[in-house]
Scaffold this motif. Sequence first.
Motif, PDB file in Angstrom:
ATOM      1  N   ARG A 132       0.826  -1.211   0.000  1.00 31.17           N
ATOM      2  CA  ARG A 132       0.000   0.000   0.000  1.00 31.17           C
ATOM      3  C   ARG A 132       0.853   1.250   0.000  1.00 31.17           C
ATOM      4  O   ARG A 132       0.482   2.266  -0.552  1.00 31.17           O
ATOM      5  CB  ARG A 132      -0.894   0.026   1.243  1.00 31.17           C
ATOM      6  N   ARG A 133       1.975   1.157   0.672  1.00 31.43           N
ATOM      7  CA  ARG A 133       2.795   2.353   0.792  1.00 31.43           C
ATOM      8  C   ARG A 133       4.220   2.021   0.376  1.00 31.43           C
ATOM      9  O   ARG A 133       4.674   0.905   0.551  1.00 31.43           O
ATOM     10  CB  ARG A 133       2.786   2.849   2.240  1.00 31.43           C
ATOM     11  N   PRO A 134       4.922   2.997  -0.211  1.00 33.49           N
ATOM     12  CA  PRO A 134       6.299   2.727  -0.614  1.00 33.49           C
ATOM     13  C   PRO A 134       7.157   2.388   0.604  1.00 33.49           C
ATOM     14  O   PRO A 134       6.932   2.904   1.703  1.00 33.49           O
ATOM     15  CB  PRO A 134       6.751   4.042  -1.254  1.00 33.49           C
ATOM     16  N   VAL A 135       8.102   1.516   0.384  1.00 36.81           N
ATOM     17  CA  VAL A 135       8.954   1.111   1.495  1.00 36.81           C
ATOM     18  C   VAL A 135      10.061   2.142   1.679  1.00 36.81           C
ATOM     19  O   VAL A 135      10.703   2.548   0.720  1.00 36.81           O
ATOM     20  CB  VAL A 135       9.560  -0.273   1.222  1.00 36.81           C
ATOM     21  N   ALA A 136      10.232   2.575   2.916  1.00 37.99           N
ATOM     22  CA  ALA A 136      11.233   3.590   3.210  1.00 37.99           C
ATOM     23  C   ALA A 136      12.631   3.021   3.053  1.00 37.99           C
ATOM     24  O   ALA A 136      12.845   1.815   3.141  1.00 37.99           O
ATOM     25  CB  ALA A 136      11.035   4.110   4.628  1.00 37.99           C
ATOM     26  N   ALA A 137      13.583   3.939   2.785  1.00 33.07           N
ATOM     27  CA  ALA A 137      14.966   3.507   2.591  1.00 33.07           C
ATOM     28  C   ALA A 137      15.542   2.952   3.887  1.00 33.07           C
ATOM     29  O   ALA A 137      16.276   1.973   3.887  1.00 33.07           O
ATOM     30  CB  ALA A 137      15.805   4.686   2.106  1.00 33.07           C
ATOM     31  N   LEU A 138      15.211   3.603   4.986  1.00 36.70           N
ATOM     32  CA  LEU A 138      15.740   3.176   6.283  1.00 36.70           C
ATOM     33  C   LEU A 138      14.609   3.205   7.298  1.00 36.70           C
ATOM     34  O   LEU A 138      13.778   4.113   7.288  1.00 36.70           O
ATOM     35  CB  LEU A 138      16.847   4.117   6.753  1.00 36.70           C
ATOM     36  N   ILE A 139      14.601   2.219   8.157  1.00 40.36           N
ATOM     37  CA  ILE A 139      13.541   2.141   9.170  1.00 40.36           C
ATOM     38  C   ILE A 139      14.190   1.784  10.500  1.00 40.36           C
ATOM     39  O   ILE A 139      15.070   0.926  10.565  1.00 40.36           O
ATOM     40  CB  ILE A 139      12.505   1.059   8.801  1.00 40.36           C
ATOM     41  N   ALA A 140      13.759   2.459  11.541  1.00 41.08           N
ATOM     42  CA  ALA A 140      14.163   2.047  12.887  1.00 41.08           C
ATOM     43  C   ALA A 140      12.897   2.019  13.725  1.00 41.08           C
ATOM     44  O   ALA A 140      12.026   2.881  13.579  1.00 41.08           O
ATOM     45  CB  ALA A 140      15.171   3.027  13.474  1.00 41.08           C
ATOM     46  N   GLU A 141      12.767   1.006  14.568  1.00 43.36           N
ATOM     47  CA  GLU A 141      11.553   0.949  15.368  1.00 43.36           C
ATOM     48  C   GLU A 141      11.864   0.416  16.754  1.00 43.36           C
ATOM     49  O   GLU A 141      12.921  -0.177  16.995  1.00 43.36           O
ATOM     50  CB  GLU A 141      10.500   0.071  14.683  1.00 43.36           C
ATOM     51  N   ARG A 142      10.948   0.680  17.646  1.00 38.58           N
ATOM     52  CA  ARG A 142      11.132   0.231  19.017  1.00 38.58           C
ATOM     53  C   ARG A 142       9.769  -0.190  19.542  1.00 38.58           C
ATOM     54  O   ARG A 142       8.772   0.498  19.353  1.00 38.58           O
ATOM     55  CB  ARG A 142      11.706   1.373  19.847  1.00 38.58           C
ATOM     56  N   ARG A 143       9.760  -1.373  20.206  1.00 37.48           N
ATOM     57  CA  ARG A 143       8.534  -1.868  20.811  1.00 37.48           C
ATOM     58  C   ARG A 143       8.626  -1.714  22.315  1.00 37.48           C
ATOM     59  O   ARG A 143       9.710  -1.818  22.887  1.00 37.48           O
ATOM     60  CB  ARG A 143       8.357  -3.361  20.492  1.00 37.48           C
ATOM     61  N   PHE A 144       7.492  -1.492  22.904  1.00 40.25           N
ATOM     62  CA  PHE A 144       7.474  -1.287  24.350  1.00 40.25           C
ATOM     63  C   PHE A 144       6.600  -2.340  25.004  1.00 40.25           C
ATOM     64  O   PHE A 144       5.465  -2.561  24.573  1.00 40.25           O
ATOM     65  CB  PHE A 144       6.932   0.095  24.700  1.00 40.25           C
ATOM     66  N   ALA A 145       7.139  -2.959  26.048  1.00 37.92           N
ATOM     67  CA  ALA A 145       6.336  -3.920  26.797  1.00 37.92           C
ATOM     68  C   ALA A 145       5.214  -3.178  27.515  1.00 37.92           C
ATOM     69  O   ALA A 145       4.082  -3.647  27.604  1.00 37.92           O
ATOM     70  CB  ALA A 145       7.225  -4.656  27.804  1.00 37.92           C
ATOM     71  N   GLU A 146       5.571  -1.995  27.988  1.00 37.06           N
ATOM     72  CA  GLU A 146       4.589  -1.162  28.676  1.00 37.06           C
ATOM     73  C   GLU A 146       4.315   0.038  27.770  1.00 37.06           C
ATOM     74  O   GLU A 146       5.235   0.771  27.426  1.00 37.06           O
ATOM     75  CB  GLU A 146       5.197  -0.712  30.011  1.00 37.06           C
ATOM     76  N   PRO A 147       3.078   0.259  27.351  1.00 36.55           N
ATOM     77  CA  PRO A 147       2.820   1.346  26.396  1.00 36.55           C
ATOM     78  C   PRO A 147       3.240   2.707  26.944  1.00 36.55           C
ATOM     79  O   PRO A 147       3.144   2.946  28.153  1.00 36.55           O
ATOM     80  CB  PRO A 147       1.305   1.299  26.204  1.00 36.55           C
ATOM     81  N   ILE A 148       3.701   3.574  26.048  1.00 32.01           N
ATOM     82  CA  ILE A 148       4.090   4.924  26.457  1.00 32.01           C
ATOM     83  C   ILE A 148       3.035   5.905  25.993  1.00 32.01           C
ATOM     84  O   ILE A 148       2.365   5.698  24.984  1.00 32.01           O
ATOM     85  CB  ILE A 148       5.463   5.326  25.890  1.00 32.01           C
TER      86      ILE A 148
END
Lengths: 307, 507
Positions: free
Chosen positions: B233-249
């Motif tokens: 659906r959306r173009p893929v970005a050149a670079l991606i960084a992500e972070r998941r949280f056990a406890e929502p922020i």
Amino acid sequence: MRDSVFMAREGFARLARRIAEIEGRPAFAEADTLSADALPAGPPAHPAPARHLLSPRRGGAVLPLGVEALDRRLGGGLRRNALHEIRASETRDVSAASGFATALLARLSACDDRPILIIVEEEAAREGGRPYGPGIGQFGLDPGRLIVVATRRAQESLWVFEEGLRCTGLTAVLCEIRGRPRALDLTASRRLALRARENGVMGLLLRQAGGAEPGAAATRWRVAPRPAATTDDFTEGIGRPVWQLDLERNRGGPSGRIDLEWDHGTLRFTVAPGDAAAIPVPDAALSRDRPDLASAPRPIMAYQRTG
Amino acid sequence: MAASDPAAHLRDQDIGTELAARTQDVIRPPLVVTAKIKSALRIVALDEAAASLGLEPGQPLADARAMAPALDAVDEDAAADAALLAAIADWAERYTPLVALDAGGLMLDVTGCAHLFGGEDALVADLEARLADQGFAARAAIASTPGAAAAAARFTTRRSVAADATPALLAPLPLAALRLEVETVSALDRVGLKRIGQVMTAPRAPLAARFGNGLLRRLDQALGSLEEPIGPRRPVAALIAERRFAEPIARAEDIAASILSLAASLAASLEARGEGARGYELALFRVDGAVRRIAVGASRPIRAPDLVLDLFREKFAGLAEEIDAGFGFDMVRLSVPVSAADAPAQVDLAGDATGESDLGRLIDRIGARLGAERVSRIAAGDSHVPERAEMRGGGAGTATTPWRDSTGDGTIDRPLRLFARPEPVEAMAAVPDGPPLRFRWRRALYQIVRAEGPERIAPEWWRDGEELSRDYFRVEDPAGHRFWLYREGLYGRETSAPRWYLHGVFG
């Protein structure tokens, strides 16, 4: 004995300079008024620091207007690290006020090669017209040096104004505000003046149809047009722009009134030819650091035409 | 897609009924969603209670009512269904940036992603559990090809299919599992071909001759011998960084801190490539499935984390509505859609930076808060028509065409301020082409004591909609106001009643 007197005077001068620095005023203006007419006129020279020779052109600390009598009153010229207000009391005078501001910026950009930020509110552009590149170029200011920001509200304009005054990459910021928005109160004005002082970016506040309200600006000018004086020379078009400048407020010295003509070719102000006879200037002592409330013009002194 | 690439297929069972059930205040099963198909109201989706009564999609509503009189029927809302599926697709980007819509379901390319979730089975289990938490009944399956994944999700209970098990999986399934046209399926049915296994063993040439290339293409795609690209659906970005949280922020400071740390890890990658980002996109994944995306642009390549945070701060400050954190965000993703080569900052001889970076930063901040189109430079336009003689170039960072020598002995024949739309004035002038004597503008009357002109500017005939010549006059009133007036149309030749306009004012 002679030595100690000299020392005392030196110490006093240093103290005066220090006080002036704290108050954000040019020190020589203080000296000028203290010693009345005893001292020779003319602004003291401002030796540019040596690094200015190497770094890009930055100009001095003040912007001289090139009209001696006026520069003396301003303490050498318009201070670069300050806020200056230029107002047109009627919408039809906006063109004149904008012309004077453009002329100041043209002189400034001749000695400083950083860009200039211009903030124009949508309503101001609708009522008074938007800055027009070719016209600005003919006026002596390179339009390629301008960055124009169009804003919707006065709050936005003031935010951009303040951010611009903090940016060392700019020579000056010109902000056009229409009417008397509530956001532009004394506090906002003081903030702007403080920002200009911190970073040495000249702030010009152009007020369309604005009243003589209290503000923290170092100088406030009311600008109205005057009929052109030089007309017979065909190449001059309908004549050089002439403005009646009413220096309503001047933190560094007395206020006053003068008619100036702008020569866009040489980027020079000259006293308008018709104005040399009698320029009403309010009493210096009365209006020092105060808004010019004297309405009755009293002829006190005449400016020499220097151009 | 290579045969080893896993593709997860997610099928939203009856997204229509789900939506209807959510929007109805009181739910009285059985519930069906109907739409007008072939001039009759027919069931397009139904819930479990309705299915247990023997109702099925495609059945006319009248028949269904005869079987179950206490039936609750709502109209299909295709737009709302699509919006809900798009929202789920947004949410599904937490597993992979490659998410495609696929015939009422979603197709996710999870190549190289499964290990992040503890394997393929764990990924599917996690996805189903999270969707179930949100109230969706969904079926998902991972297979080595999109076709096999779709078939497994829609026609089996398998969650993951190994690459070598694909033929065995497909063989017993009905041909409809190959995502064929309805007509093709019924044509195959008429000749006795009902299972995929029958087609797999049949000679190919006669099949292609009789049923077209579609059948074999679909079969090869499902088996992996023909590559099938999915359309993200959306173009893929050149670079991606992500972070998941056990406890929502939820707090702004926490979001800012995560932007900083993500930007720092992106900065390292950008630096390694010798590039800077021309923009960033922040995606905030809320616990309840909603995704908020915020993009900022930069006038020059940047990568310093504090600059990135600055831009987002301005963007947040300028947003019309607050970001609703709800119960918090459990994942934050920062991506670089466009990057560009980054030249080191210019420093002058005295070691004093020219302030250019400071200026670029200011322009980006203004652009982030007010919109980049509000910051412009004035460039010279190649036209003698006043309104086209200047151009407002977006992107204040770009250099503009040089202006012709601005200082000199030339006359001032262009106004300092121009009105975006010339303002009509009532003017008195000598015919045919004399200068105006007086005019009325904004209800005030101006006497003219000096006038210069005319300067005739002809219309640019090669443009559409260009109308009449203009005669421009520079005029001055007794008080010294200077105006730029023009008469539209040449008297007698172009018009019999020329009109006057005020186009600008001189300084």
